[in-house]
Design a protein around this motif. Structure first.
Motif, PDB file in Angstrom:
ATOM      1  N   ALA A   1      -5.918   5.107   0.408  1.00  0.00           N
ATOM      2  CA  ALA A   1      -5.181   5.433   1.628  1.00  0.00           C
ATOM      3  C   ALA A   1      -6.005   6.370   2.493  1.00  0.00           C
ATOM      4  CB  ALA A   1      -3.838   6.062   1.278  1.00  0.00           C
ATOM      5  N   SER A   2      -5.980   6.149   3.784  1.00  0.00           N
ATOM      6  CA  SER A   2      -6.770   6.964   4.708  1.00  0.00           C
ATOM      7  C   SER A   2      -5.938   8.006   5.430  1.00  0.00           C
ATOM      8  CB  SER A   2      -7.468   6.065   5.742  1.00  0.00           C
ATOM      9  OG  SER A   2      -6.506   5.305   6.465  1.00  0.00           O
ATOM     10  N   SER A   3      -4.630   8.019   5.197  1.00  0.00           N
ATOM     11  CA  SER A   3      -3.757   8.974   5.866  1.00  0.00           C
ATOM     12  C   SER A   3      -2.527   9.208   5.015  1.00  0.00           C
ATOM     13  CB  SER A   3      -3.342   8.455   7.249  1.00  0.00           C
ATOM     14  OG  SER A   3      -2.512   7.309   7.115  1.00  0.00           O
ATOM     15  N   THR A   4      -1.815  10.275   5.357  1.00  0.00           N
ATOM     16  CA  THR A   4      -0.567  10.570   4.649  1.00  0.00           C
ATOM     17  C   THR A   4       0.424   9.427   4.806  1.00  0.00           C
ATOM     18  OG1 THR A   4      -0.880  12.943   4.969  1.00  0.00           O
ATOM     19  CG2 THR A   4       1.357  12.190   4.492  1.00  0.00           C
ATOM     20  N   LYS A   5       0.446   8.822   5.979  1.00  0.00           N
ATOM     21  CA  LYS A   5       1.353   7.700   6.227  1.00  0.00           C
ATOM     22  C   LYS A   5       1.025   6.534   5.297  1.00  0.00           C
ATOM     23  CE  LYS A   5       2.949   4.578   9.872  1.00  0.00           C
ATOM     24  NZ  LYS A   5       2.814   4.203  11.297  1.00  0.00           N
ATOM     25  N   ASP A   6      -0.277   6.251   5.117  1.00  0.00           N
ATOM     26  CA  ASP A   6      -0.685   5.164   4.230  1.00  0.00           C
ATOM     27  C   ASP A   6      -0.272   5.454   2.790  1.00  0.00           C
ATOM     28  OD1 ASP A   6      -1.767   3.800   6.333  1.00  0.00           O
ATOM     29  OD2 ASP A   6      -3.835   4.455   5.957  1.00  0.00           O
ATOM     30  N   ILE A   7      -0.391   6.717   2.376  1.00  0.00           N
ATOM     31  CA  ILE A   7       0.008   7.090   1.010  1.00  0.00           C
ATOM     32  C   ILE A   7       1.497   6.831   0.814  1.00  0.00           C
ATOM     33  CG2 ILE A   7       0.289   9.009  -0.604  1.00  0.00           C
ATOM     34  CD1 ILE A   7      -2.259  10.217   0.488  1.00  0.00           C
ATOM     35  N   ARG A   8       2.288   7.216   1.790  1.00  0.00           N
ATOM     36  CA  ARG A   8       3.731   7.063   1.676  1.00  0.00           C
ATOM     37  C   ARG A   8       4.161   5.602   1.647  1.00  0.00           C
ATOM     38  NH1 ARG A   8       5.195  11.942   5.975  1.00  0.00           N
ATOM     39  NH2 ARG A   8       4.666  13.660   4.532  1.00  0.00           N
ATOM     40  N   HIS A   9       3.321   4.720   2.190  1.00  0.00           N
ATOM     41  CA  HIS A   9       3.649   3.294   2.199  1.00  0.00           C
ATOM     42  C   HIS A   9       2.882   2.516   1.128  1.00  0.00           C
ATOM     43  CE1 HIS A   9       5.155   4.418   6.224  1.00  0.00           C
ATOM     44  NE2 HIS A   9       5.971   3.394   6.079  1.00  0.00           N
ATOM     45  N   SER A  10       2.193   3.261   0.237  1.00  0.00           N
ATOM     46  CA  SER A  10       1.395   2.591  -0.791  1.00  0.00           C
ATOM     47  C   SER A  10       2.228   2.116  -1.967  1.00  0.00           C
ATOM     48  CB  SER A  10       0.303   3.546  -1.299  1.00  0.00           C
ATOM     49  OG  SER A  10       0.888   4.648  -1.995  1.00  0.00           O
ATOM     50  N   GLY A  11       3.441   2.633  -2.087  1.00  0.00           N
ATOM     51  CA  GLY A  11       4.266   2.320  -3.251  1.00  0.00           C
ATOM     52  C   GLY A  11       4.042   3.279  -4.399  1.00  0.00           C
ATOM     53  N   PHE A  12       3.093   4.206  -4.248  1.00  0.00           N
ATOM     54  CA  PHE A  12       2.792   5.166  -5.311  1.00  0.00           C
ATOM     55  C   PHE A  12       3.946   6.139  -5.496  1.00  0.00           C
ATOM     56  CE2 PHE A  12       1.143   9.432  -6.399  1.00  0.00           C
ATOM     57  CZ  PHE A  12       0.668   9.156  -7.663  1.00  0.00           C
TER      58      PHE A  12
ATOM     59  N   ASN B   1       3.406  15.821  -4.756  1.00  0.00           N
ATOM     60  CA  ASN B   1       4.236  14.667  -4.395  1.00  0.00           C
ATOM     61  C   ASN B   1       3.418  13.445  -4.025  1.00  0.00           C
ATOM     62  OD1 ASN B   1       6.613  16.063  -4.805  1.00  0.00           O
ATOM     63  ND2 ASN B   1       6.869  16.622  -2.660  1.00  0.00           N
ATOM     64  N   GLU B   2       2.376  13.633  -3.205  1.00  0.00           N
ATOM     65  CA  GLU B   2       1.672  12.496  -2.629  1.00  0.00           C
ATOM     66  C   GLU B   2       0.401  12.121  -3.371  1.00  0.00           C
ATOM     67  OE1 GLU B   2       1.106  13.207   1.510  1.00  0.00           O
ATOM     68  OE2 GLU B   2       3.265  13.297   1.942  1.00  0.00           O
ATOM     69  N   ALA B   3      -0.232  13.086  -4.043  1.00  0.00           N
ATOM     70  CA  ALA B   3      -1.443  12.785  -4.806  1.00  0.00           C
ATOM     71  C   ALA B   3      -1.181  12.743  -6.301  1.00  0.00           C
ATOM     72  CB  ALA B   3      -2.535  13.807  -4.499  1.00  0.00           C
ATOM     73  N   GLY B   4       0.019  13.154  -6.722  1.00  0.00           N
ATOM     74  CA  GLY B   4       0.380  13.090  -8.138  1.00  0.00           C
ATOM     75  C   GLY B   4      -0.321  14.097  -9.005  1.00  0.00           C
ATOM     76  N   ILE B   5      -0.704  15.254  -8.437  1.00  0.00           N
ATOM     77  CA  ILE B   5      -1.477  16.250  -9.192  1.00  0.00           C
ATOM     78  C   ILE B   5      -0.544  17.286  -9.809  1.00  0.00           C
ATOM     79  CG2 ILE B   5      -3.380  17.884  -9.106  1.00  0.00           C
ATOM     80  CD1 ILE B   5      -4.109  15.002  -8.317  1.00  0.00           C
TER      81      ILE B   5
ATOM     82  N   ARG C   1      -1.629  -1.371  -9.150  1.00  0.00           N
ATOM     83  CA  ARG C   1      -1.790  -1.645  -7.729  1.00  0.00           C
ATOM     84  C   ARG C   1      -1.427  -0.445  -6.874  1.00  0.00           C
ATOM     85  NH1 ARG C   1       0.785  -2.458  -3.291  1.00  0.00           N
ATOM     86  NH2 ARG C   1       2.758  -1.943  -4.328  1.00  0.00           N
ATOM     87  N   ASP C   2      -0.308   0.233  -7.187  1.00  0.00           N
ATOM     88  CA  ASP C   2       0.143   1.351  -6.366  1.00  0.00           C
ATOM     89  C   ASP C   2      -0.843   2.522  -6.410  1.00  0.00           C
ATOM     90  OD1 ASP C   2       2.329  -0.166  -5.816  1.00  0.00           O
ATOM     91  OD2 ASP C   2       3.697   0.900  -7.167  1.00  0.00           O
ATOM     92  N   THR C   3      -1.447   2.738  -7.587  1.00  0.00           N
ATOM     93  CA  THR C   3      -2.437   3.802  -7.702  1.00  0.00           C
ATOM     94  C   THR C   3      -3.682   3.481  -6.884  1.00  0.00           C
ATOM     95  OG1 THR C   3      -1.666   4.358  -9.933  1.00  0.00           O
ATOM     96  CG2 THR C   3      -3.835   5.172  -9.294  1.00  0.00           C
ATOM     97  N   VAL C   4      -4.140   2.234  -6.971  1.00  0.00           N
ATOM     98  CA  VAL C   4      -5.314   1.819  -6.198  1.00  0.00           C
ATOM     99  C   VAL C   4      -5.046   1.972  -4.704  1.00  0.00           C
ATOM    100  CG1 VAL C   4      -6.831  -0.101  -5.632  1.00  0.00           C
ATOM    101  CG2 VAL C   4      -6.108   0.261  -8.003  1.00  0.00           C
TER     102      VAL C   4
END
Length: 480
Positions: free
Chosen positions: A108-119, A257-261, A100-103
């Motif tokens: 996510a459409s923004s950095t803020k959304d990524i940070r709140h995705s649980g990823f 950090n945010e994209a996991g690359i 779920r967190d990866t999906v």
């Protein structure tokens, strides 16, 4: 195009619980043994036969070029493959495509959304650093080719999974260190990996740098890039003030950090100071450890083995046996640099063939060095002197361990002791005569250059890196 460039997914459980069940990991080739790695990266061109040595000079000099194609596996190649293998696979553990967190991160459409995705990123970083001409890029290319560049998924465990996975992507930092040049290099490399002509067109639009970097981050997430390899990173030193050096370094950290690359930094020793100004960059740069390609010492078993193997590629009329005196002369004129070694041997053979001389000798090596390698005299003389002040005049030639010690004290990646160099040296053995010329049965020695990591921890937790380094006496009050 490499036969491994595109590959349909074939899933192979690894037996490791944190890997199995993840299609991005199971689609990778099996984890290789040292024996497998050595056999697969070895490239041993055809050695000259007596018939070839009898050909006219104009033909024989063409044969000499085969020497430059040789890839001789050494311990550092095994160490590099080991770290790269871990970097790829562990980086995918946090990016399970059905989690779920990866999906949420992918959509996510923004950095803020990524940070709140649980990823939560599991990505790390590895750094290849060392002298120019020591084979960093050649070694990494050989390791990367052990993996398909792209994998096409269709179905996993009975459920649809339509996905193109880019296992690795290699780009070269632009010579001017510009952000726009970096973006262009990324899109071109991605088009090449996917065999399309799509993303490079973004550079013809009026999108600003910020939007282009966001697009790169999105593509890295969408294609599940396993490792982003950034070569010639020292070119960032050429970036104009305010034109992107810090922006790009910070982008790399955010990408991890945010994209996991996972990231692979590759460059000469001149790139080391890039990480000293920003603490989180420095800590990231040594995530999986630093693989240092410093020059060989004269008594290094691997250097002697490399010289012996390359000496066998001799197109002169009467090949000269490699004596201790010749070995000493070769080292004196190359100072343990592999690129200088290949240049010296090829130039010497061409000289002998064109001049109609019988064989390569110490005098011939010296003459070739004096007359045809003049542009390399200053760096070689600096290395020969051992004087840090002279070596410092050639920034990218300063041994990596010396620069890194000035930046921070950390526990370098420990090289696992490999069981037996004879395993490697016997790979291409075709006769008893060749075996007799190989190094002793167990020339591998453990590398014990680890540094006390307690100090590294204190430095890493410091809010002022320069002050912490000065307190330990590793830098003076002057900027690098």
């Amino acid at each position: 195009m490499s036969e491994k460039k595109h590959q349909p997914a074939v899933y192979r459980p690894t037996g490791l619980p944190h890997y199995d069940g993840n299609p991005l990991i199971e689609a990778l080739p099996p984890i290789l043994s040292d024996d497998d790695v050595a056999r697969m990266i070895l490239h041993s061109p055809l050695k000259p036969t007596e018939a070839e040595r009898s050909l006219p000079a104009k033909l024989r000099v063409h044969g000499v070029n085969r020497l430059t194609d040789a890839v001789i596996p050494l311990e550092i190649h095994l160490h590099l493959e080991d770290i790269f293998s871990q970097l790829l696979r562990h980086g995918y553990t946090g990016r399970h495509p059905f989690h779920r967190d990866t999906v949420a991160m992918l959509h996510a459409s923004s950095t803020k959304d990524i940070r709140h995705s649980g990823f939560k990123s599991s990505a790390s970083t590895m750094t290849l650093v060392g002298l120019s001409g020591m084979g960093k890029t050649t070694a990494l290319n050989a390791i990367a080719r052990l993996y398909p560049q792209t994998i096409r998924h269709a179905e996993y465990a009975g459920r649809p999974f339509i996905q193109t996975q880019v296992v690795w992507l290699k780009i070269e930092c632009p010579h001017d260190g510009s952000l726009r040049g970096f973006c262009a290099a990324f899109f071109a490399a991605l088009d090449e990996a996917l065999s399309v002509n799509q993303y490079s067109k973004l550079m013809t639009t009026r999108l600003n740098i910020s939007i282009l970097l966001q697009r790169i981050a999105q593509l890295c997430r969408s294609f599940f890039i396993g490792a982003l390899i950034i070569d010639e990173l020292q070119h960032l030193n050429s970036a104009r003030v305010g034109n992107g050096k810090e922006t790009l370094l910070n982008f790399f950290v955010t990408l991890s950090n945010e994209a996991g690359i996972p990231l692979v930094y590759v460059g000469t020793n001149a790139m080391v100071p890039l990480f000293s100004g920003v603490l989180r960059n420095a800590r990231r740069a040594v995530g999986m450890g630093v693989v240092s390609f410093d020059r060989f010492s004269a008594d290094d078993d691997y250097w002697r083995y490399l010289v012996q193997r390359l000496w066998e590629y001799d197109w002169t009329g009467s090949p000269e046996p490699l004596t201790t005196a010749l070995e000493d002369k070769v080292y004196d004129l190359t100072q343990g640099n592999t690129d200088f070694l290949v240049k010296l041997l090829t130039l010497a053979q061409r000289y002998v063939i064109y001049e109609g001389l019988p064989k390569v000798s110490e005098a011939i090596l010296q003459r070739v060095y004096n007359e045809q390698m003049r542009l390399l005299h200053k760096p070689i003389e600096a290395l020969r002197s051992g004087d840090p002040l002279q070596i410092a005049d050639f920034e990218d030639m300063m041994p990596a361990k010396d620069q890194i010690a000035q930046m921070m004290n950390f526990d370098t990646a420990r090289r696992a002791r490999r069981a037996d160099l004879a395993l490697i040296s016997n790979i291409n053995a075709t006769s008893k005569r060749e075996k007799a010329n190989e190094p002793s049965a167990n020339p591998m020695v453990p590398v014990s250059k680890s540094i006390d990591s307690n100090i590294a921890k204190e430095i890493a937790e410091s809010s002022d890196l320069d002050a912490a380094l000065s307190a330990e006496g590793w830098i003076d009050d002057k900027p690098w």
